[in-house]
Design a protein around this motif. Sequence first.
Motif, PDB file in Angstrom:
ATOM      1  N   PHE A   8       8.391  -1.916   5.395  1.00 54.47           N
ATOM      2  CA  PHE A   8       7.720  -2.631   4.329  1.00 54.47           C
ATOM      3  C   PHE A   8       6.725  -1.421   3.601  1.00 54.47           C
ATOM      4  O   PHE A   8       5.960  -0.729   4.353  1.00 54.47           O
ATOM      5  N   VAL A   9       7.175  -1.296   2.332  1.00 58.23           N
ATOM      6  CA  VAL A   9       6.450  -0.108   1.579  1.00 58.23           C
ATOM      7  C   VAL A   9       5.684  -0.631   0.403  1.00 58.23           C
ATOM      8  O   VAL A   9       6.304  -1.494  -0.252  1.00 58.23           O
ATOM      9  N   LEU A  10       4.559  -0.068   0.021  1.00 57.13           N
ATOM     10  CA  LEU A  10       3.679  -0.368  -1.032  1.00 57.13           C
ATOM     11  C   LEU A  10       3.300   0.796  -1.629  1.00 57.13           C
ATOM     12  O   LEU A  10       2.827   1.702  -1.055  1.00 57.13           O
ATOM     13  N   ARG A  11       3.593   1.139  -3.065  1.00 55.79           N
ATOM     14  CA  ARG A  11       3.248   2.050  -3.685  1.00 55.79           C
ATOM     15  C   ARG A  11       2.694   1.599  -4.942  1.00 55.79           C
ATOM     16  O   ARG A  11       2.926   0.971  -5.722  1.00 55.79           O
ATOM     17  N   HIS A  12       1.370   2.335  -5.140  1.00 53.26           N
ATOM     18  CA  HIS A  12       0.531   1.809  -6.305  1.00 53.26           C
ATOM     19  C   HIS A  12       0.329   3.060  -7.145  1.00 53.26           C
ATOM     20  O   HIS A  12      -0.269   4.119  -6.654  1.00 53.26           O
ATOM     21  N   GLU A  13       0.249   2.856  -8.216  1.00 57.03           N
ATOM     22  CA  GLU A  13       0.013   3.952  -9.288  1.00 57.03           C
ATOM     23  C   GLU A  13      -0.350   3.367 -10.729  1.00 57.03           C
ATOM     24  O   GLU A  13       0.444   2.661 -11.213  1.00 57.03           O
ATOM     25  N   ARG A  14      -1.476   3.775 -11.056  1.00 55.05           N
ATOM     26  CA  ARG A  14      -2.135   3.401 -12.613  1.00 55.05           C
ATOM     27  C   ARG A  14      -1.840   1.914 -12.911  1.00 55.05           C
ATOM     28  O   ARG A  14      -1.168   1.666 -13.948  1.00 55.05           O
ATOM     29  N   GLY A  15      -2.240   1.210 -12.019  1.00 54.95           N
ATOM     30  CA  GLY A  15      -2.137  -0.293 -12.177  1.00 54.95           C
ATOM     31  C   GLY A  15      -0.832  -0.963 -11.892  1.00 54.95           C
ATOM     32  O   GLY A  15      -0.726  -2.285 -12.507  1.00 54.95           O
ATOM     33  N   ARG A  16       0.145  -0.317 -11.477  1.00 53.94           N
ATOM     34  CA  ARG A  16       1.326  -0.856 -11.068  1.00 53.94           C
ATOM     35  C   ARG A  16       1.533  -0.786  -9.548  1.00 53.94           C
ATOM     36  O   ARG A  16       1.129   0.247  -8.853  1.00 53.94           O
ATOM     37  N   LEU A  17       2.354  -2.065  -9.085  1.00 51.41           N
ATOM     38  CA  LEU A  17       2.636  -1.795  -7.707  1.00 51.41           C
ATOM     39  C   LEU A  17       4.133  -2.119  -7.431  1.00 51.41           C
ATOM     40  O   LEU A  17       4.934  -2.963  -8.147  1.00 51.41           O
ATOM     41  N   ARG A  18       4.667  -1.398  -6.602  1.00 53.20           N
ATOM     42  CA  ARG A  18       5.878  -1.390  -6.219  1.00 53.20           C
ATOM     43  C   ARG A  18       6.309  -1.804  -4.761  1.00 53.20           C
ATOM     44  O   ARG A  18       5.342  -1.151  -3.827  1.00 53.20           O
ATOM     45  N   VAL A  19       6.700  -2.931  -4.453  1.00 53.64           N
ATOM     46  CA  VAL A  19       6.789  -3.415  -3.051  1.00 53.64           C
ATOM     47  C   VAL A  19       8.397  -3.122  -2.776  1.00 53.64           C
ATOM     48  O   VAL A  19       9.190  -3.335  -3.424  1.00 53.64           O
ATOM     49  N   GLU A  20       8.736  -2.599  -1.417  1.00 52.96           N
ATOM     50  CA  GLU A  20      10.001  -2.303  -1.042  1.00 52.96           C
ATOM     51  C   GLU A  20      10.185  -2.917   0.438  1.00 52.96           C
ATOM     52  O   GLU A  20       9.273  -2.602   1.160  1.00 52.96           O
TER      53      GLU A  20
END
Length: 158
Positions: free
Chosen positions: A77-89
């Motif tokens: 499970f991966v969370l990527r956060h950048e500039r107010g956006r979240l990507r969940v994988e």
Amino acid sequence: MTGGDADADGAQVRRLLLHGARRVVSRCRDFTAEALADWGWIPAGSEAGEERVEDVLLLVSEVVTNACLHAGGPEEFVLRHERGRLRVEVSDASPEPPRPRGPRSPALPGGHGLMVLDRLAGAWGYEARGPGAVGKVVWLEISLLPGRTPEPPPAGRL
């Protein structure tokens, strides 16, 4: 579990390894809630912000539950956060893509997960895992409320 790091694009990344783990849905929700708090997504006294966080946690529940029910369980499970956006994988070992079920009554339980993704996520999809790996990664992206930037994290936290 691994802690937070930054990737090559400068996004903050947190990973949770789940091979054979128990209670994966609640573990992923707790992991996400902690990351969102660290990244300033949980505003004090903002009902709209709290609703957005609840949307994120619901989306996490849906994609992790789908991996449990249809793909032999999530592996990472991966969370990527950048500039107010979240990507969940969510990575799993099944090469089968997510498929919506046929038409069914909204009153019946189950089978609505992809519809929830369509309605709440800014975008979602899947892709094959990297070279030499079997399976796929189901991902979703969601942004913080329009017009609001994340609050800076407390000192010493990512």
